[in-house]
Design a protein around this motif. Structure first.
Motif, PDB file in Angstrom:
ATOM      1  N   TYR A 213      -4.131  -3.194  -6.689  1.00  0.00           N
ATOM      2  CA  TYR A 213      -3.388  -2.699  -5.529  1.00  0.00           C
ATOM      3  C   TYR A 213      -4.129  -1.505  -4.929  1.00  0.00           C
ATOM      4  CZ  TYR A 213      -1.424   1.036  -8.516  1.00  0.00           C
ATOM      5  OH  TYR A 213      -1.256   2.113  -9.333  1.00  0.00           O
ATOM      6  N   THR A 214      -3.710  -1.148  -3.717  1.00  0.00           N
ATOM      7  CA  THR A 214      -4.357  -0.053  -2.995  1.00  0.00           C
ATOM      8  C   THR A 214      -3.427   1.146  -2.973  1.00  0.00           C
ATOM      9  OG1 THR A 214      -5.571  -1.593  -1.600  1.00  0.00           O
ATOM     10  CG2 THR A 214      -5.337   0.645  -0.767  1.00  0.00           C
ATOM     11  N   LEU A 215      -4.010   2.289  -3.250  1.00  0.00           N
ATOM     12  CA  LEU A 215      -3.247   3.535  -3.285  1.00  0.00           C
ATOM     13  C   LEU A 215      -3.996   4.557  -2.433  1.00  0.00           C
ATOM     14  CD1 LEU A 215      -0.956   5.239  -4.519  1.00  0.00           C
ATOM     15  CD2 LEU A 215      -2.349   5.512  -6.564  1.00  0.00           C
ATOM     16  N   ASP A 216      -3.356   4.982  -1.358  1.00  0.00           N
ATOM     17  CA  ASP A 216      -3.942   6.013  -0.500  1.00  0.00           C
ATOM     18  C   ASP A 216      -3.438   7.371  -0.960  1.00  0.00           C
ATOM     19  OD1 ASP A 216      -5.474   4.416   1.072  1.00  0.00           O
ATOM     20  OD2 ASP A 216      -4.001   4.234   2.684  1.00  0.00           O
ATOM     21  N   ALA A 217      -4.355   8.274  -1.184  1.00  0.00           N
ATOM     22  CA  ALA A 217      -3.982   9.607  -1.671  1.00  0.00           C
ATOM     23  C   ALA A 217      -4.561  10.667  -0.749  1.00  0.00           C
ATOM     24  CB  ALA A 217      -4.512   9.817  -3.087  1.00  0.00           C
TER      25      ALA A 217
ATOM     26  N   GLY B  44       6.890  22.078  -7.756  1.00  0.00           N
ATOM     27  CA  GLY B  44       7.624  21.235  -6.817  1.00  0.00           C
ATOM     28  C   GLY B  44       6.813  20.156  -6.148  1.00  0.00           C
ATOM     29  N   GLN B  45       5.633  19.848  -6.685  1.00  0.00           N
ATOM     30  CA  GLN B  45       4.762  18.873  -6.040  1.00  0.00           C
ATOM     31  C   GLN B  45       4.794  17.541  -6.783  1.00  0.00           C
ATOM     32  OE1 GLN B  45       2.867  18.825  -3.145  1.00  0.00           O
ATOM     33  NE2 GLN B  45       2.700  16.670  -3.790  1.00  0.00           N
ATOM     34  N   ASP B  46       5.075  16.460  -6.048  1.00  0.00           N
ATOM     35  CA  ASP B  46       5.026  15.119  -6.633  1.00  0.00           C
ATOM     36  C   ASP B  46       3.585  14.727  -6.952  1.00  0.00           C
ATOM     37  OD1 ASP B  46       7.683  15.021  -6.130  1.00  0.00           O
ATOM     38  OD2 ASP B  46       7.549  13.667  -4.411  1.00  0.00           O
ATOM     39  N   CYS B  47       3.434  13.862  -7.920  1.00  0.00           N
ATOM     40  CA  CYS B  47       2.112  13.295  -8.187  1.00  0.00           C
ATOM     41  C   CYS B  47       2.256  11.980  -8.940  1.00  0.00           C
ATOM     42  CB  CYS B  47       1.240  14.270  -8.980  1.00  0.00           C
ATOM     43  SG  CYS B  47       1.814  14.608 -10.648  1.00  0.00           S
ATOM     44  N   VAL B  48       1.195  11.177  -8.868  1.00  0.00           N
ATOM     45  CA  VAL B  48       1.084   9.944  -9.638  1.00  0.00           C
ATOM     46  C   VAL B  48      -0.071  10.119 -10.619  1.00  0.00           C
ATOM     47  CG1 VAL B  48       0.515   7.485  -9.542  1.00  0.00           C
ATOM     48  CG2 VAL B  48       1.962   8.496  -7.782  1.00  0.00           C
TER      49      VAL B  48
ATOM     50  N   ASP C 119      -9.429  12.389   5.538  1.00  0.00           N
ATOM     51  CA  ASP C 119      -8.088  12.912   5.279  1.00  0.00           C
ATOM     52  C   ASP C 119      -7.522  12.462   3.936  1.00  0.00           C
ATOM     53  OD1 ASP C 119      -7.800  10.268   5.894  1.00  0.00           O
ATOM     54  OD2 ASP C 119      -5.983  10.533   7.082  1.00  0.00           O
ATOM     55  N   GLY C 120      -8.350  11.886   3.104  1.00  0.00           N
ATOM     56  CA  GLY C 120      -7.847  11.449   1.804  1.00  0.00           C
ATOM     57  C   GLY C 120      -8.821  10.514   1.118  1.00  0.00           C
ATOM     58  N   VAL C 121      -8.284   9.756   0.195  1.00  0.00           N
ATOM     59  CA  VAL C 121      -9.090   8.836  -0.607  1.00  0.00           C
ATOM     60  C   VAL C 121      -8.302   7.539  -0.755  1.00  0.00           C
ATOM     61  CG1 VAL C 121     -10.159   8.454  -2.860  1.00  0.00           C
ATOM     62  CG2 VAL C 121     -10.084  10.768  -1.904  1.00  0.00           C
ATOM     63  N   THR C 122      -8.977   6.421  -0.555  1.00  0.00           N
ATOM     64  CA  THR C 122      -8.346   5.129  -0.833  1.00  0.00           C
ATOM     65  C   THR C 122      -8.824   4.643  -2.197  1.00  0.00           C
ATOM     66  OG1 THR C 122      -8.234   4.591   1.518  1.00  0.00           O
ATOM     67  CG2 THR C 122      -8.055   2.753  -0.043  1.00  0.00           C
TER      68      THR C 122
ATOM     69  N   VAL D 283       0.844  -1.190   0.000  1.00  0.00           N
ATOM     70  CA  VAL D 283       0.000   0.000   0.000  1.00  0.00           C
ATOM     71  C   VAL D 283       0.882   1.243   0.000  1.00  0.00           C
ATOM     72  CG1 VAL D 283      -1.711   1.338   1.305  1.00  0.00           C
ATOM     73  CG2 VAL D 283      -1.883  -1.168   1.198  1.00  0.00           C
ATOM     74  N   GLU D 284       0.553   2.151  -0.877  1.00  0.00           N
ATOM     75  CA  GLU D 284       1.319   3.396  -0.968  1.00  0.00           C
ATOM     76  C   GLU D 284       0.485   4.550  -0.440  1.00  0.00           C
ATOM     77  OE1 GLU D 284       3.844   3.647  -4.888  1.00  0.00           O
ATOM     78  OE2 GLU D 284       1.773   3.083  -5.298  1.00  0.00           O
ATOM     79  N   ARG D 285       1.178   5.559   0.024  1.00  0.00           N
ATOM     80  CA  ARG D 285       0.515   6.805   0.438  1.00  0.00           C
ATOM     81  C   ARG D 285       1.130   7.923  -0.389  1.00  0.00           C
ATOM     82  NH1 ARG D 285      -3.774   8.953   3.743  1.00  0.00           N
ATOM     83  NH2 ARG D 285      -3.379  11.166   3.641  1.00  0.00           N
ATOM     84  N   ARG D 286       0.329   8.623  -1.186  1.00  0.00           N
ATOM     85  CA  ARG D 286       0.829   9.703  -2.028  1.00  0.00           C
ATOM     86  C   ARG D 286       0.013  10.974  -1.785  1.00  0.00           C
ATOM     87  NH1 ARG D 286       4.468   7.233  -5.753  1.00  0.00           N
ATOM     88  NH2 ARG D 286       4.909   9.390  -6.340  1.00  0.00           N
TER      89      ARG D 286
END
Lengths: 63, 560
Positions: B172-176, B48-52, B159-162, B23-26
């Motif tokens: 796979y699961t991606l927490d954003a 300067g902001q990362d993103c997927v 606090d985000g979206v799964t 599981v990733e957190r982005r």
């Protein structure tokens, strides 16, 4: 604007009738002619609200 | 229907991204690598902001699609380093002509003069626009582009979206912390959230055909109303690079859509048209599709930690070319706002400001496009009759030609933005107020080369002044001037760059255009400009406290 009435209106009535007849007999040409005339008169009056009122008035009693 | 795939066979394909094994957190996940998602990714990287970026396809989308790129879009894409490839490949144009039953009824030229850095419009197939953006983001380590990945499910949290993401290898699961749906007109995210676009859809249908042909015609926008070759129809024509021509024609209400898309039927219409304009050439039919005009938008584009942009948030009529262009504006504004929020240097409420601004823009675009749409696809016999009446009058009457003007896409200002600060002092008439888009201003570099104000700003926020003392103060005393701002180390969150226009400055105003266009002649006068080129504040007499308030407002702290 000063309304046209009396003999001048009667003459205009006749002139318009002849112009509509000249645009026909194809109904599509007649309609196009009348629509152009409406746009020309609407622009000439310079009063959009007055034109809307007159357009609504003309819509009455069509049957 | 893609008939001539060979034209686009050379488009690069990309290997599917490996599936993450845990599981990733982005911070930011973007759904969709179309022009809006890619412009957003490039903009986030610029700040300067990362993103997927999650994209089911393995290459740019197929074919021409949105072909007209507005000056405003070119300006914004320049700010994220993605415009060179687009300018090199595209065809710039300024003019247009319309005919009605064989009479020329309109000639128009979009505003263009020596002040402008970019042409008012440029034609380029959307796949090539996307490729230019792909090339730009592939050079940015901040962007991770995951081809062959698709969102299957979302679970919003406070606090985000799964996200559950599917790949060829599995799920796979991606927490954003933030998810931006740039997933198009049929947005899976919009459906998952149960959101419905509101507004009007028009019944009139257009068939869109791309042909490849060697035609001896200039690059301009052409329209034919009720031409002898296609009686009762309206036909539009645009040139694209590579001898590709877009021909759109209106289907009559009684035409069967399926039959109309058959190749023989399409060729019959196009053959007749090409013969009528003196270009009876052989051609390759590349693409055929059907189009209906929509004037639809969500009433807000932020839903908790999910943001929707581009066609996922609004659908605009093709007439006036506002679809992709408004989406690029969505992305450019969201990029700097989301970067500051994700960095923690702006309140999340800033994104409500983004939503308010972009919903306003969508409604402005819809209002502008609505009249064009009524003209291009008259919804009633009354509209059709008065359209023809206007066109007939336009043969001889200049005033009637205004009714036939296609109202092409233009930059949308934000006059009521909660992020703007009322101007200070009395300014010359005609200079841009807070909320307006900064005009293109030609300047001269210290080395004597021509440059533009936007080039110097380079997609960042900035202060523009002609006052050397003020510029020095802001540069040297930056920490004091911005003492209320946290996170000064994050990109542009600290001291905005200061551009001095003058003899000893960052650029000279040799032609006097900055003075004329901006009114920067008073001592101490200046502009505060956002990264998306919208003016946040301007002043005739500088005041540090007021400046701090204006900057704080750009971080969602306080309202005008």
């Amino acid at each position: 604007m000063t309304p046209v009435d009396g003999e001048a209106l009667a003459q205009l009535w006749d002139d318009l009738a002849q112009a509509i007849a000249a645009a026909g007999p194809d109904p599509a040409r007649e309609r196009l002619y009348l629509a152009k005339l409406v746009l020309l008169l609407a622009r000439e009056t310079g009063d959009a609200d007055r034109v809307r009122t007159l357009a609504a008035l003309a819509l009455r009693d069509l049957d | 229907m893609a008939l001539g795939r060979s034209v686009y066979d050379a488009m690069p394909r990309y290997a599917p991204a490996p599936m993450p094994r845990r599981v990733e957190r982005r911070d930011v996940v973007i759904l969709g690598a179309g022009p809006v998602g890619l412009a957003l990714a490039a903009g986030l990287a610029r700040h300067g902001q990362d993103c997927v970026v999650i994209e089911p396809r393995d290459q740019a989308s197929f074919g021409s699609r949105a072909i007209c790129i507005s000056r405003r879009s070119l300006d914004l894409l320049a700010g994220v380093g993605a415009v060179k490839g687009i300018l090199a490949r595209g065809l710039a144009w300024t003019d247009g002509r319309s005919d009605w039953r064989g009479h020329e009824v309109l000639r128009f030229a979009m505003p263009h003069d020596a002040d402008q850095q970019h042409p008012p419009m440029l034609n380029l197939q959307q796949c090539f626009t996307e490729q230019a953006l792909i090339d730009a983001v592939l050079e940015r380590p901040e962007v991770e582009l995951r081809w062959g990945h698709a969102m299957r499910q979302i679970v919003p949290r406070a606090d985000g979206v799964t996200l559950t993401v599917t790949t060829l290898e599995g799920e796979y699961t991606l927490d954003a912390s933030w998810v931006v749906a740039c997933d198009g007109a049929r947005s899976p995210m919009r459906a998952a959230l149960g959101l419905a676009l509101q507004g009007e859809s028009h019944e009139g249908r257009y068939l869109i055909a791309d042909i490849r042909a060697a035609l001896d015609l200039p690059t301009e926008r052409r329209a034919w109303f009720d031409p002898a070759s296609n009686p009762g129809s309206t036909l539009l024509m645009h040139r694209q690079p590579g001898d590709i021509w877009r021909i759109d024609y209106q289907l009559t209400p009684d035409e069967d859509a399926e039959a109309a898309q058959e190749e023989d039927a399409v060729r019959a219409r196009i053959d007749a048209h090409l013969a009528s304009i003196g270009q009876p050439v052989d051609y390759e039919l590349i693409l055929v599709s059907l189009y209906r005009a929509h004037e639809l938008t969500l009433d807000r584009y932020r839903h908790g930690r999910v943001l929707l942009a581009g066609d996922a948030a609004h659908l605009l009529p093709i007439f006036g070319v506002r679809g992709m262009n408004s989406g690029i504006e969505d992305a450019a504004t969201l990029a700097w706002m989301l970067a500051t929020v994700a960095h923690g240097t702006a309140d999340a409420t800033l994104l409500d400001g983004w939503s308010a601004e972009r919903v306003h823009a969508a409604r402005e675009n819809i209002a502008s496009a609505h009249r064009s749409t009524l003209f291009m696809t008259p919804p009633t016999r009354g509209h059709a009759l008065l359209r023809d009446a206007a066109l007939s009058l336009a043969v001889t009457q200049d005033w009637a030609r205004a009714l036939a003007n296609p109202r092409q896409s233009a930059a949308i200002g934000q006059p009521d933005s909660p992020l703007s600060t009322p101007e200070e002092g009395a300014w010359p008439a005609g200079t841009p107020v807070p909320g307006a888009v900064l005009p293109s201003v030609p300047l001269t570099s210290p080395g004597g080369e021509p440059t533009w104000l936007a080039t110097l700003l380079d997609g960042e926020a900035g202060v523009i002044t002609g006052d050397a003392a003020l510029a020095a103060t802001l540069r040297q005393d930056g920490a004091a001037a911005h003492r209320t701002l946290p996170g000064g180390s994050a990109p542009w969150q600290g001291v905005p760059q200061v551009l001095l226009i003058g003899p000893q400055g960052d650029a000279r105003d040799d032609a006097g255009r900055a003075a004329a266009l901006l009114g920067l002649d008073a001592p101490g006068a200046g502009y505060l400009v956002r990264p998306d080129g919208i003016i946040a504040w301007r002043w005739r007499r500088f005041d540090h406290a007021a400046f701090d308030v204006a900057l704080a407002r750009l971080r969602g702290k306080g309202r005008a």
